[in-house]
Design an enzyme around this catalytic site. Structure first.
Site, PDB file in Angstrom:
ATOM      1  N   GLY A 190       0.803  -1.215   0.000  1.00 43.09           N
ATOM      2  CA  GLY A 190       0.000   0.000   0.000  1.00 43.09           C
ATOM      3  C   GLY A 190       0.839   1.269   0.000  1.00 43.09           C
ATOM      4  CD  GLN A 191      -0.562   7.343   0.176  1.00 38.41           C
ATOM      5  OE1 GLN A 191      -1.564   7.157   0.863  1.00 38.41           O
ATOM      6  NE2 GLN A 191      -0.216   8.533  -0.248  1.00 38.41           N
ATOM      7  CB  ILE A 199      -4.328  -9.257   0.584  1.00 35.98           C
ATOM      8  CG1 ILE A 199      -5.315 -10.378   0.254  1.00 35.98           C
ATOM      9  CG2 ILE A 199      -4.655  -7.978  -0.176  1.00 35.98           C
ATOM     10  CD1 ILE A 199      -6.689 -10.177   0.874  1.00 35.98           C
ATOM     11  CE  LYS A 233      -7.663   3.743   9.852  1.00 38.69           C
ATOM     12  NZ  LYS A 233      -6.648   2.688  10.049  1.00 38.69           N
ATOM     13  CE1 TYR A 287      -9.273   4.605   6.682  1.00 39.94           C
ATOM     14  CE2 TYR A 287      -9.498   6.969   6.974  1.00 39.94           C
ATOM     15  CZ  TYR A 287      -8.706   5.850   6.879  1.00 39.94           C
ATOM     16  OH  TYR A 287      -7.342   5.977   6.970  1.00 39.94           O
ATOM     17  CG  ASP A 321      -7.403 -12.069   4.162  1.00 42.96           C
ATOM     18  OD1 ASP A 321      -7.429 -11.032   4.876  1.00 42.96           O
ATOM     19  OD2 ASP A 321      -8.421 -12.585   3.669  1.00 42.96           O
TER      20      ASP A 321
HETATM   21  N1  SER Z   1      -5.777   9.883   3.535  1.00 43.80           N
HETATM   22  C1  SER Z   1      -6.861   9.152   4.122  1.00 43.80           C
HETATM   23  C2  SER Z   1      -8.060   9.187   3.286  1.00 43.80           C
HETATM   24  O1  SER Z   1      -8.213  10.136   2.554  1.00 43.80           O
HETATM   25  C3  SER Z   1      -7.188   9.720   5.462  1.00 43.80           C
HETATM   26  O2  SER Z   1      -6.707   8.890   6.452  1.00 43.80           O
HETATM   27  O3  SER Z   1      -8.868   8.319   3.371  1.00 43.80           O
END
Ligand code: SER
Length: 323
Positions: A17-18, A41, A149, A145, A55
């Site tokens: 990922g990023q 994954i 969190k 999201y 996973d």
């Molecule tokens: N950069 C993320 C998003 O835009 C924020 O945690 O979902």
């Protein structure tokens, strides 16, 4: 950065990922190639290193990997980001929460000594003060999201207080880097804009011109993450997650900064559903608690970040002149 002594073997979950792509490199540079293991994954090799297929929802598979490599520290980065999560709410909840529980439980059972888990500015919501958002404040997130969190933060603190799990966390702002692409976030525009500016000279932003959000350049984010994990335990007083900041800007301000290097660059605006998400988040974050507790300090502001992005994306030579 010299290689430091760290006896523990480290596993980065979500290495494709990023953040993961750059964190694996950063950890290897700090602790040595043989101490750092990567899993995803969808494994993608990083600097020719081996990446395991995993996973994170498969707790037995995770446990087997931890045993196999004698892992003691986990950085859990596998998650769905804000925009994707709005399209797949239940999948996002499952991945973001159950992945965290699998790791926290392994730590509670004594298999891990330290855990890093990323939180986000998305934990805040429309009722949170938007300017200089304090470490401790109203948190009523309105996105899937953000809800995941915020719940994750509560669980991290709970596992620390109740089971003494050494879990550490940062509320990342939007992250900008040249080595990896973001996937499905609301702040992604601030990465895409550089690629489009260099390739086409134009960019259509999915956030409005005046949408101010907290942002950070990836080298700062990687340094913060590794430093927080290396800090003496007693300095890590927040066991939910730390506010972290470097800069805040709008799409219009970022475009103006890019125009200092590419004068013909043009931006237009076509806000979509992500505008509503961005409008519910803080504009400027107060991170004084992180600065006081474990010495966080950023290096890159808007001008430095923009210059460095353009240099590394290869269209500019080191003297700062466009080729
Ligand atoms: N950069 C993320 C998003 O835009 C924020 O945690 O979902």
């Amino acid at each position: 950065m010299p290689i430091m002594t760290n006896k523990a073997n480290i596993l980065v979950i979500g290495s494709s990922g990023q953040i993961g792509t750059e964190l694996v490199k950063g950890l290897k540079a700090r602790y040595g190639n043989d101490k750092v293991f990567a899993a995803d994954i969808k494994p993608q090799p990083i600097d020719d290193g081996v990446v395991e297929q995993l996973d994170v929802l498969d707790k037995e598979g995770l446990f087997a990997l931890i045993k196999k490599h004698e892992i003691k520290e986990v950085y859990l980065l596998a998650a769905l980001l804000s925009a994707t999560a709005e399209n797949k709410p239940l999948k996002a909840w499952e991945l973001n929460m159950d992945g965290l529980f699998n790791v926290l439980e392994l730590a509670r059972e004594g298999h891990l000594t330290k855990v890093f888990w990323p939180s986000s500015i998305a934990v805040f919501g429309p009722t949170t003060p938007r300017i200089n958002t304090p470490q401790t404040t109203v948190m009523e997130p309105s996105t899937v999201y953000g809800i995941s969190k915020q719940a994750g933060e509560r669980w991290c603190e709970y596992y620390h207080k109740r089971y003494n799990v050494d879990v550490r966390s940062i509320r990342y702002p939007g992250l900008i880097g040249y080595q990896s692409e973001p996937g499905g976030g609301t702040t992604d525009y601030a990465v895409h804009i550089f690629h489009e500016a260099l390739e086409n000279g134009t960019y259509t932003s999915f956030l409005g011109a005046e949408t101010r959000l907290p942002m950070m350049y990836m080298p700062d984010a990687i340094k913060a993450t590794i430093d927080l994990m290396a800090a003496p335990s007693e300095q890590v007083k927040m066991r939910s997650s730390y506010n972290l900041a470097a800069m805040s800007f709008t799409p219009e301000e970022l475009a103006a900064e890019i125009r200092k290097h590419i004068p013909e660059f043009r931006i237009s605006y076509a806000p979509d559903f992500r505008q509503q998400i961005a409008d519910s988040w803080p504009a400027v974050i107060d991170d004084s608690v992180a600065r006081a507790d474990w010495g966080w300090k950023h290096s890159f502001g808007l001008a430095e970040m923009t210059n460095d992005m353009l240099v590394h994306l290869g269209k500019k030579n080191k003297a700062g002149v466009l080729s």
